[in-house]
Scaffold this active site. Structure first.
Site, PDB file in Angstrom:
ATOM      1  N   PHE A 199       3.860  -5.611  -5.392  1.00 37.21           N
ATOM      2  CA  PHE A 199       2.466  -5.531  -5.116  1.00 37.21           C
ATOM      3  C   PHE A 199       2.012  -3.708  -5.262  1.00 37.21           C
ATOM      4  O   PHE A 199       2.255  -3.034  -4.393  1.00 37.21           O
ATOM      5  CB  PHE A 199       1.677  -5.771  -3.108  1.00 37.21           C
ATOM      6  CG  PHE A 199       2.049  -7.427  -3.901  1.00 37.21           C
ATOM      7  CD1 PHE A 199       2.510  -8.036  -4.245  1.00 37.21           C
ATOM      8  CD2 PHE A 199       1.908  -7.503  -2.073  1.00 37.21           C
ATOM      9  CE1 PHE A 199       2.357  -9.232  -4.488  1.00 37.21           C
ATOM     10  CE2 PHE A 199       1.440  -9.199  -2.041  1.00 37.21           C
ATOM     11  CZ  PHE A 199       2.022  -9.938  -3.231  1.00 37.21           C
ATOM     12  N   GLU A 200       0.738  -4.232  -5.740  1.00 32.02           N
ATOM     13  CA  GLU A 200       0.176  -2.411  -5.857  1.00 32.02           C
ATOM     14  C   GLU A 200      -1.020  -2.197  -5.933  1.00 32.02           C
ATOM     15  O   GLU A 200      -1.601  -3.246  -5.330  1.00 32.02           O
ATOM     16  CB  GLU A 200       0.645  -1.528  -7.442  1.00 32.02           C
ATOM     17  CG  GLU A 200       2.281  -2.080  -7.797  1.00 32.02           C
ATOM     18  CD  GLU A 200       2.371  -1.400  -9.247  1.00 32.02           C
ATOM     19  OE1 GLU A 200       1.556  -1.335  -9.977  1.00 32.02           O
ATOM     20  OE2 GLU A 200       3.702  -1.142  -9.683  1.00 32.02           O
ATOM     21  N   GLY A 201      -2.328  -1.474  -6.399  1.00 32.08           N
ATOM     22  CA  GLY A 201      -3.425  -0.961  -5.758  1.00 32.08           C
ATOM     23  C   GLY A 201      -3.683  -1.342  -4.416  1.00 32.08           C
ATOM     24  O   GLY A 201      -3.111  -1.016  -3.519  1.00 32.08           O
TER      25      GLY A 201
END
Length: 610
Positions: A395-397
């Site tokens: 998971f990013e952002g």
């Protein structure tokens, strides 16, 4: 993980975070007058002896003859790239004592501060000083504080600054005495290869030595350590001593522990991974400049293969889909039947194949229990369809963020975090102990929590800073591997309270040492993120210069591994332990490594004798 080469997505934000932050405590603080017994404790604060006593990040500092505030020399320090030209020294102080820190500075965005005070770290700054301007602040040390770090630094991307006549006035540090032997040594639940230990703090100690059967095997700065590399079904005895500048205490009372039977590790699945594993991402659902690589063509070097990526149908749906790259986009892509057969062949050879969720374009926010349940069912369908071994969370952002009430990583309130943890635990329960769980967060979401947990670099709020910490902590017993992305990061502060920049051994040593040592979250000593086991940790690196900012040469990767596993080649950063059981390396990506003539995996194989 980026589909393309070096991204610009976090450049501004993380560069700002990596400079020491505009959340500084006021411009100029008035300070109490020194008493007759006080003295100036700063060494070479006028820089008349060059940089003697000072350490400047990235070689940014120099003693110059003009402009000076007094005397014949002053400090000139020049920020470059993501480095903020921090110059610091460690000063011996007394506990529960008040100190006044002052300096004369010139330049734009110049900072003066003290860290490691044991109470509230302080700083003062000036936005623009065309001539020498005095900065001043004060602090009171904590009840067990015997040293502090005083520093100056500039601002990311600005011109050089100057500093002169720095003083730290207050009671001189009392001579150190050898601490008493630690008490309360306890052994936790042993695995077949490790025993966790904990003990009570010894007053005045700066560190601890851990002994196994009379031989020193670990060092620690806190009051816990995990001894690894043990033999199953074997009885061991342990002791701990306390150390400081005056010497080492007597050893504690002996505590015994017997390792469990079998060869597995505690929790986390993947017990049959090799002692040192190589993890890589395979671009299976898209094409980029690295070219498409078929599953069957992945070399045996790779022990864990993460399929990139499973992506959501929408940010908040929880519905995750995965399919092979279209032929028009990826000439030479195998059929789905060939892909599944190749996965089985890899598994027969002892490899693990996981679905990686997220990536650069795959923002996932499980805001509701409905999204959580959809996530579980859709991810299960992918795992079952392709016969996979588990899940990688990338998971990013804005996928993870903290609520304003999330002041303690041990008790998160944010729905996106609570629902993610619940979803993963449900998957683990469904697939059992062999379920492999890995995570690939960025340093912004993990190590930055050492300074800021949900706090922005401007004194405002950025709910993503350190947002992975509650997820990692809640799932640590289920976690097979954490491989933080040590790239696309900017500079990050380590446990030495110095900023470390990407691309060299020092950065990877400092970032990994934090995971294996543990650290107070946002400086709160009552909320210490516990150390992970070394078999749960791998270092995340880009495979080539095209794969991401922060590429590290094979020679520097080797230095990092030597320091962490052997305590050699440590350079300027001294680790808080030696971890021969460090699991290995992760890279973005297998495709980019192939593009670069397999330089990354060849170096790994050569180092570990694969």
């Amino acid at each position: 993980m980026e589909r393309t080469g070096p991204p610009a997505r976090f450049t501004g934000l993380l560069a700002v975070c990596s400079a020491a932050l505009l959340a500084a405590a006021g411009l100029v603080a008035s300070a109490p007058a020194a008493t007759a017994a006080d003295a100036d404790l700063a060494r070479n604060g006028g820089f008349e002896e060059g940089l003697d006593g000072w350490a400047c990040s990235g070689g940014s500092g120099a003693a110059v003859s003009t402009p000076v505030h007094s005397g014949s020399k002053a400090l000139k320090a020049t920020p470059a790239g993501s480095d903020n030209a921090r110059c610091s020294q460690t000063v011996t102080v007394r506990p529960d004592s008040t100190y006044t820190l002052q300096a004369w500075v010139q330049g734009d965005y110049v900072y003066l501060g003290a860290s490691g005070t044991g109470t509230t770290d302080v700083s003062a700054w000036t936005q623009s000083a065309g001539t020498y301007t005095k900065l001043s602040t004060s602090f009171t040390t904590g009840p067990e504080t015997t040293s502090v770090s005083v520093y100056t630094h500039g601002w990311y991307g600005t011109a050089a600054y100057y500093a002169d006549d720095l003083t730290l006035v207050g009671p001189g540090g009392a001579p150190a005495t050898v601490p008493a032997a630690p008490t309360g040594l306890k052994a936790g639940t042993a695995t077949s290869t490790s025993v966790p230990l904990s003990w009570n703090a010894s007053a005045g100690a700066t560190g601890y030595q851990v002994y196994r059967d009379g031989t020193k095997v670990e060092t620690a700065t806190g009051t816990s350590a995990t001894v690894t590399g043990l033999t199953a079904s074997t009885a061991y005895s342990f002791q701990v001593s306390a150390v400081n500048a005056a010497g080492e205490s007597a050893k504690s009372a002996v505590v015994g522990a017997t390792t469990a039977t079998g060869g597995g590790q505690e929790g986390g699945g993947g017990a049959d991974l090799p002692a040192h594993a190589l993890v890589g991402y395979l671009h299976s659902s898209f094409a980029n400049g690295s070219g498409y690589t078929r599953m069957a063509d992945v070399p045996d070097s790779w022990d864990v293969i993460n399929l990139a990526f499973g992506e959501p149908t929408s940010v908040t749906s929880g519905d995750i889909r995965f399919s092979l790259c279209p032929v028009a986009e990826c000439p030479g892509v195998e059929s789905e039947a060939e892909f599944k057969a190749a996965i089985k062949d890899k598994q027969a050879a002892g490899k693990k194949v996981l679905i990686s969720i997220g990536g650069q374009n795959g923002q996932v926010q499980l805001n509701s229990t409905a999204a959580r349940d959809t996530f579980v069912s859709s991810v299960s369908k992918i795992i079952d369809t392709y016969g996979l071994d588990g899940l990688d969370i990338d998971f990013e952002g804005h996928s993870l963020s903290l609520d304003t009430g999330d002041t303690d990583f041990r008790n998160p309130t944010s729905p996106v975090i609570v629902n993610l943890v619940s979803a993963v635990k449900t998957l683990k329960a469904k697939y059992g102990d062999d379920f492999v769980l890995t995570m690939a967060p960025e340093t912004f979401f993990v190590q930055l929590g050492y300074q800021y947990y949900g706090s922005g670099p401007w004194g405002g709020q950025d709910p993503r800073a350190g947002a992975y910490l509650p997820v990692i902590h809640a799932l640590r017993d289920d976690l097979t591997l954490l491989h933080v992305q040590d790239y696309n990061s900017g500079s990050i502060m380590g446990l030495d309270d110095q900023y470390h920049s990407m691309g060299g051994a020092d950065f990877h040593i400092a970032m990994t040492d934090m995971l294996l040592t543990g650290f107070p979250v946002a400086g709160d000593q009552t909320k210490v993120f516990p150390a992970l086991r070394p078999d749960q940790v791998a270092i995340g690196l880009p495979a080539s210069t095209q794969a991401g900012n922060g590429h590290t040469s094979p020679a520097e990767v080797t230095k990092a591994l030597n320091c962490l596993t052997k305590k050699t080649d440590c350079g300027t950063y001294q680790t808080h332990g030696t971890w021969s059981g460090l699991r290995g390396l992760m890279t973005w990506s297998i495709n980019w490594d192939r593009f670069n003539d397999w330089e990354f995996s060849k170096n790994f194989d050569a180092y570990f004798g694969n």
